[in-house]
Design a protein around this motif. Structure first.
Motif, PDB file in Angstrom:
ATOM      1  N   PRO A 115      43.421  70.226  29.982  1.00 56.20           N
ATOM      2  CA  PRO A 115      44.208  69.365  29.094  1.00 56.20           C
ATOM      3  C   PRO A 115      43.563  69.191  27.717  1.00 56.20           C
ATOM      4  N   VAL A 116      44.403  69.080  26.703  1.00 62.46           N
ATOM      5  CA  VAL A 116      43.920  68.854  25.346  1.00 62.46           C
ATOM      6  C   VAL A 116      43.362  67.433  25.225  1.00 62.46           C
ATOM      7  N   CYS A 117      43.966  66.494  25.925  1.00 55.28           N
ATOM      8  CA  CYS A 117      43.530  65.087  25.912  1.00 55.28           C
ATOM      9  C   CYS A 117      43.244  64.644  27.343  1.00 55.28           C
ATOM     10  N   PRO A 118      42.138  65.107  27.914  1.00 52.69           N
ATOM     11  CA  PRO A 118      41.869  64.860  29.335  1.00 52.69           C
ATOM     12  C   PRO A 118      41.332  63.457  29.625  1.00 52.69           C
ATOM     13  N   SER A 119      41.366  63.133  30.914  1.00 52.74           N
ATOM     14  CA  SER A 119      40.705  61.921  31.382  1.00 52.74           C
ATOM     15  C   SER A 119      39.211  62.217  31.466  1.00 52.74           C
ATOM     16  N   ARG A 120      38.425  61.235  31.826  1.00 55.80           N
ATOM     17  CA  ARG A 120      36.972  61.447  31.952  1.00 55.80           C
ATOM     18  C   ARG A 120      36.638  62.514  32.990  1.00 55.80           C
ATOM     19  N   THR A 121      37.506  62.666  33.994  1.00 52.87           N
ATOM     20  CA  THR A 121      37.249  63.639  35.050  1.00 52.87           C
ATOM     21  C   THR A 121      37.713  65.043  34.668  1.00 52.87           C
ATOM     22  N   GLY A 122      38.343  65.182  33.491  1.00 52.08           N
ATOM     23  CA  GLY A 122      38.811  66.487  33.044  1.00 52.08           C
ATOM     24  C   GLY A 122      40.235  66.803  33.466  1.00 52.08           C
ATOM     25  N   ARG A 123      40.870  65.870  34.147  1.00 49.65           N
ATOM     26  CA  ARG A 123      42.265  66.064  34.579  1.00 49.65           C
ATOM     27  C   ARG A 123      43.230  65.521  33.528  1.00 49.65           C
ATOM     28  N   HIS A 124      44.522  65.793  33.773  1.00 47.74           N
ATOM     29  CA  HIS A 124      45.562  65.249  32.897  1.00 47.74           C
ATOM     30  C   HIS A 124      45.589  63.732  33.042  1.00 47.74           C
ATOM     31  N   GLN A 125      45.799  63.053  31.933  1.00 44.18           N
ATOM     32  CA  GLN A 125      45.973  61.607  31.978  1.00 44.18           C
ATOM     33  C   GLN A 125      47.412  61.301  32.352  1.00 44.18           C
ATOM     34  N   GLY A 126      47.618  60.152  32.961  1.00 47.80           N
ATOM     35  CA  GLY A 126      48.977  59.693  33.240  1.00 47.80           C
ATOM     36  C   GLY A 126      49.567  59.050  31.995  1.00 47.80           C
ATOM     37  N   THR A 127      50.882  58.942  31.958  1.00 46.07           N
ATOM     38  CA  THR A 127      51.536  58.362  30.779  1.00 46.07           C
ATOM     39  C   THR A 127      51.177  56.890  30.617  1.00 46.07           C
ATOM     40  N   LYS A 128      51.006  56.173  31.710  1.00 44.42           N
ATOM     41  CA  LYS A 128      50.634  54.753  31.597  1.00 44.42           C
ATOM     42  C   LYS A 128      49.245  54.610  30.995  1.00 44.42           C
ATOM     43  N   THR A 129      48.335  55.466  31.409  1.00 40.51           N
ATOM     44  CA  THR A 129      46.992  55.432  30.848  1.00 40.51           C
ATOM     45  C   THR A 129      47.038  55.786  29.370  1.00 40.51           C
ATOM     46  N   MET A 130      47.822  56.790  29.008  1.00 42.67           N
ATOM     47  CA  MET A 130      47.937  57.195  27.613  1.00 42.67           C
ATOM     48  C   MET A 130      48.603  56.090  26.778  1.00 42.67           C
ATOM     49  N   ALA A 131      49.522  55.351  27.385  1.00 44.10           N
ATOM     50  CA  ALA A 131      50.188  54.257  26.667  1.00 44.10           C
ATOM     51  C   ALA A 131      49.202  53.169  26.263  1.00 44.10           C
ATOM     52  N   HIS A 132      48.103  53.031  27.007  1.00 49.28           N
ATOM     53  CA  HIS A 132      47.077  52.037  26.669  1.00 49.28           C
ATOM     54  C   HIS A 132      46.448  52.345  25.314  1.00 49.28           C
ATOM     55  N   LEU A 133      46.553  53.585  24.897  1.00 46.01           N
ATOM     56  CA  LEU A 133      46.035  53.994  23.596  1.00 46.01           C
ATOM     57  C   LEU A 133      46.648  53.134  22.490  1.00 46.01           C
TER      58      LEU A 133
END
Length: 172
Positions: A115-133
């Motif tokens: 992913p271009v914008c991964p989570s700390r684990t290197g996986r795709h982030q969920g939309t809810k997590t990204m919304a926290h941005l």
């Protein structure tokens, strides 16, 4: 019997899109230009969040599209993003703005996988997590009232101001 079946509900008017103002754009650029120093601030998180915001602002991507975007969909050589399965399950090709190209090119070649914008684990982030941005991270650095959709509207508005054809903006 349902008495509400006979009720004529009032129409709620659609609100006009609200792109970021010039002052908000300047404030966003100033704040995102340099990561803040201090306790609890992660440079890795900062860079990832700036990439996510840039994808929304300069390419008009939706939150879910940013979450699903992988490096295999980024062609910096031809300045194109390949967005798969966007709204309506349609694929589209989006040109990469020069500012966005700089931000993406800052990522070392060896780290351009997944992913271009991964989570700390290197996986795709969920939309809810990204919304926290927009709901928590931006207000935490002093930017209030900026949403993912306002960034998307700003992209379309700036394209139109630059003279882009409405059909091209629609396609993006």
């Amino acid at each position: 019997d349902d008495p509400t079946l006979a009720v004529i509900w009032p129409r709620i008017p659609k609100s006009m899109p609200r792109p970021l103002s010039e002052a908000e754009l300047r404030q966003l650029a100033d704040v995102l230009d340099e990561p803040p120093a201090g306790r609890g601030r992660s440079l890795w998180q900062w860079e990832r969040n700036v990439r996510a915001l840039a994808l929304m602002l300069y390419a008009g991507l939706r939150l879910g599209e940013v979450c699903r975007l992988t490096w295999s969909h980024v062609d910096l050589g031809r300045s194109l993003l390949f967005v798969e399965q966007s709204k309506g399950r349609k694929d589209r090709v989006v040109p990469i703005h020069a500012q966005l190209a700089e931000i993406l090119a800052d990522v070392p070649v060896g780290k351009r996988h997944g992913p271009v914008c991964p989570s700390r684990t290197g996986r795709h982030q969920g939309t809810k997590t990204m919304a926290h941005l927009c709901m928590r991270w931006l207000p935490g650095i002093g930017l209030h009232g900026i949403t993912a959709h306002r960034l998307r509207y700003t992209c379309a508005t700036e394209l139109r101001r630059a003279g882009a054809d409405l059909k091209d903006i629609q396609a993006i």
